[in-house]
Design a protein around this motif. Structure first.
Motif, PDB file in Angstrom:
ATOM      1  N   SER A 213       0.828  -1.204   0.000  1.00  0.00           N
ATOM      2  CA  SER A 213       0.000   0.000   0.000  1.00  0.00           C
ATOM      3  C   SER A 213       0.865   1.259   0.000  1.00  0.00           C
ATOM      4  O   SER A 213       1.983   1.267   0.503  1.00  0.00           O
ATOM      5  N   ASP A 214       0.286   2.338  -0.563  1.00  0.00           N
ATOM      6  CA  ASP A 214       0.940   3.649  -0.513  1.00  0.00           C
ATOM      7  C   ASP A 214       0.381   4.514   0.613  1.00  0.00           C
ATOM      8  O   ASP A 214       0.769   5.671   0.762  1.00  0.00           O
ATOM      9  N   ILE A 215      -0.528   3.958   1.391  1.00  0.00           N
ATOM     10  CA  ILE A 215      -1.121   4.705   2.506  1.00  0.00           C
ATOM     11  C   ILE A 215      -0.285   4.458   3.749  1.00  0.00           C
ATOM     12  O   ILE A 215      -0.133   3.321   4.201  1.00  0.00           O
ATOM     13  N   PRO A 216       0.304   5.517   4.340  1.00  0.00           N
ATOM     14  CA  PRO A 216       1.160   5.324   5.517  1.00  0.00           C
ATOM     15  C   PRO A 216       0.340   5.052   6.779  1.00  0.00           C
ATOM     16  O   PRO A 216      -0.775   5.560   6.925  1.00  0.00           O
ATOM     17  N   ALA A 217       0.894   4.271   7.667  1.00  0.00           N
ATOM     18  CA  ALA A 217       0.224   3.971   8.947  1.00  0.00           C
ATOM     19  C   ALA A 217       0.592   5.040   9.972  1.00  0.00           C
ATOM     20  O   ALA A 217       1.324   4.802  10.929  1.00  0.00           O
ATOM     21  N   THR A 218       0.059   6.258   9.729  1.00  0.00           N
ATOM     22  CA  THR A 218       0.433   7.394  10.582  1.00  0.00           C
ATOM     23  C   THR A 218      -0.769   8.083  11.229  1.00  0.00           C
ATOM     24  O   THR A 218      -0.640   9.191  11.743  1.00  0.00           O
ATOM     25  N   LYS A 219      -1.959   7.481  11.154  1.00  0.00           N
ATOM     26  CA  LYS A 219      -3.147   7.961  11.860  1.00  0.00           C
ATOM     27  C   LYS A 219      -3.522   9.385  11.465  1.00  0.00           C
ATOM     28  O   LYS A 219      -4.096   9.612  10.412  1.00  0.00           O
ATOM     29  N   ASP A 220      -3.163  10.387  12.287  1.00  0.00           N
ATOM     30  CA  ASP A 220      -3.676  11.749  12.116  1.00  0.00           C
ATOM     31  C   ASP A 220      -3.112  12.467  10.896  1.00  0.00           C
ATOM     32  O   ASP A 220      -3.766  13.338  10.337  1.00  0.00           O
ATOM     33  N   ARG A 221      -1.900  12.147  10.492  1.00  0.00           N
ATOM     34  CA  ARG A 221      -1.311  12.862   9.364  1.00  0.00           C
ATOM     35  C   ARG A 221      -0.979  11.907   8.231  1.00  0.00           C
ATOM     36  O   ARG A 221      -0.204  10.965   8.402  1.00  0.00           O
ATOM     37  N   LEU A 222      -1.546  12.162   7.074  1.00  0.00           N
ATOM     38  CA  LEU A 222      -1.252  11.375   5.879  1.00  0.00           C
ATOM     39  C   LEU A 222      -0.571  12.222   4.809  1.00  0.00           C
ATOM     40  O   LEU A 222       0.237  11.725   4.032  1.00  0.00           O
TER      41      LEU A 222
END
Length: 553
Positions: free
Chosen positions: A239-248
């Protein structure tokens, strides 16, 4: 300039230590810098003694009983208040090692005298690293940080109280603004706790008033970090979606392909624990790693193929192949293949390896997968932040080890110390433990011992320096200490805390640190202000967007 007191004759003086009687209407506190003018007996030559206040005392002269102080306050018993300060000498100009003479005037060091007392006048390249208790700027000799004379920083202190990461950020900020080679340096920070460092390119709405004044005093332009690259693990494999919760927004994902995993010999970073008693296990790790490198060499571009032509597209697939190899050995179907993978190791050892590998693979599936590698290019931005905060301990070890190995390899191959890279790594006692094995311990030792010449500088932070490999701590030219536990402060690693600094280290508040650098024979107490960068979402100052129709005004 009026004196604050005189050298006392009731206490013995020597060239390295003396006492000053503080005159009425003046005061000296711990860490104040003092200058004393003295003359050689029978000569007109003047000597100047420079030193730091290490102890202050007050007592009543002429009274003996415990409660006489009450009678003195009432005016019944006459007595004088004696106010004394013990001075530890930092410098003598010229270097004639005789004691000062009782009665010599003592002054609070200012201007050129302050610079001489703390050796700032000898620092060709200096950067501000905080403020003294009296509000003067404290400087660090940058040559002992960037590798010219010495290198590396060790920051110690209790978790949550010592503000180790905050000070490492402040130090990097000062380097980026004031270092003479700032146009040729980069920073690499591992974000090990929470998501604090994913907001440092945003302005902190709490930054105002005294904080701004302190930055101005140090000559630092108050603004968030600029030119920052953020990297985080993906939410799911590929995936290109980071696992960073509040900030993408503005966050890149990182991962390793199976081909790169095999080619670069990254298998050993999946094994986070071990000791000398498992030497047979380390033998298997080396054998399997060599086999994977051989397969990578013989495989097509971007793909990892086993000896039977099957693609190894994931760690789970690699585990299945390893299981198959062991079972073939047990059934005597193909013993030669077993020797290629596991050498002469017993099947019990191979199974022990496989169990640990399976455990590690379950935590690293999102990091090592498929054909595409998403590397971290630290030299493309001024500062690179790598988020590992939500990863399991094994996955953290893998990410840190893999990145540092690549960085060190690139610097070795280039042979050029520039561009320099400052690596900030917290929890160093986990990655380079003193009495235990760690897969990245050797890399950190290489950085500590040879990184100076290659332009790789380590800013390491840890709760307990006594639990870090001693050669790493010993190679740090700069040592910084925040609040310490009472048992930890007694360790040999803190022998640089002379005088009463060990006792004071137990009492330090947030934002206060003790700094030791080779240029100054005594530690110096410093304070550093809140930075203009945010460290959590709640601190981010809202950006004001001007409507297009008003742009022309």
């Amino acid at each position: 300039m009026k004196p604050v007191g005189i050298v006392l004759g009731t206490k013995p003086s020597n060239p390295l230590e003396f006492w000053v009687g503080v005159e009425s209407g003046n005061y000296l506190q711990l860490d104040d810098v003092v200058m004393v003018r003295s003359r050689i007996d029978g000569s007109s030559q003047e000597i100047r003694f420079y030193g730091l206040v290490h102890e202050v005392q007050k007592f009543l002269e002429g009274v003996e009983l415990v409660y006489d102080a009450q009678l003195v306050n009432s005016g019944i018993v006459p007595a004088n208040i004696a106010y004394m300060a013990r001075i530890m000498v930092t410098r003598i100009e010229p270097e004639i090692f005789i004691p000062p003479t009782p009665g010599d005037p003592a002054f609070r060091a200012q201007g050129i005298d302050l610079e001489k007392a703390l050796y700032y006048d000898n620092m060709k390249n200096k950067i501000p690293v905080g403020l003294s208790r009296s509000g003067d700027v404290v400087y660090l000799n940058y040559d002992f940080l960037n590798g010219r004379e010495g290198a590396h920083v060790s920051i110690s202190g209790m978790s949550g109280v010592a503000t180790k990461t905050s000070y490492a950020l402040f130090l990097m900020y000062s380097i980026f603004q004031k270092a003479d080679d700032r146009s040729r340096i980069h920073g690499l920070i591992f974000n090990v706790k929470g998501k604090d460092l994913l907001w440092i390119d945003k302005r902190n709405k709490r930054f105002e008033g005294k904080f701004a004044q302190d930055f101005k005093k140090m000559g630092l332009e108050p603004k968030p970090f600029q030119n920052v690259g953020f990297f985080a693990p993906p939410e799911v494999p590929g995936s290109d979606i980071p696992a960073t919760k509040d900030r993408l927004e503005g966050i890149n994902t990182y991962c390793w392909s199976m081909k790169e995993f095999a080619q670069e010999g990254l298998l050993r970073f999946l094994f986070a624990e071990g000791d000398e008693g498992t030497s047979s296990l380390h033998y298997v790790i080396d054998r399997v790693s060599e086999k994977l490198q051989q397969l990578a060499k013989n495989s097509p571009p971007d793909i990892l193929i086993d000896e039977n032509g099957r693609e190894i597209e994931s760690l789970d697939k690699l585990r299945e192949i390893l299981q198959e190899v062991i079972e073939d050995k047990e059934s005597k179907t193909d013993t030669d293949r077993y020797r290629e993978w596991f050498g002469t190791a017993a099947t019990a050892t191979a199974y022990a390896f496989l169990r640990r590998f399976h455990h590690a693979a379950s935590h690293c599936r999102t990091l090592i997968y498929g054909h595409e590698s998403k590397p971290i290019k630290w030299d493309r931005t001024r500062l690179t932040v790598v988020d590992i905060s939500d990863l399991h301990g094994i996955a953290k070890m893998f990410v840190v080890g893999s990145i540092l190995k690549k960085v060190f390899k690139e610097k070795e191959e280039s042979g050029n110390p520039y561009p320099k890279i400052f690596v900030v790594l917290d929890e160093l006692n986990k990655y380079a433990p003193k009495d235990r094995w760690s897969p990245i311990k050797d890399i950190l030792l290489d950085i500590a011992e040879r990184g100076r010449s290659l332009g790789v500088i380590l800013i390491g932070a840890q709760q307990t320096a006594s639990e870090v490999e001693k050669r790493i701590v010993a190679n740090a030219a700069i040592k910084v200490t925040g609040r310490l536990d009472s048992s930890e402060v007694l360790s040999k690693e803190y022998e640089f805390l002379t005088g009463n600094f060990r006792q004071r280290a137990i009492m330090l508040k947030k934002g206060s640190m003790i700094l030791y650098q080779p240029d100054i024979p005594n530690p110096v107490m410093i304070n550093f202000p809140l930075g203009p960068w945010a460290t959590k979402k709640e601190e981010v100052e809202e950006e004001v967007h001007v409507p297009e129709e008003f742009d022309r005004f």
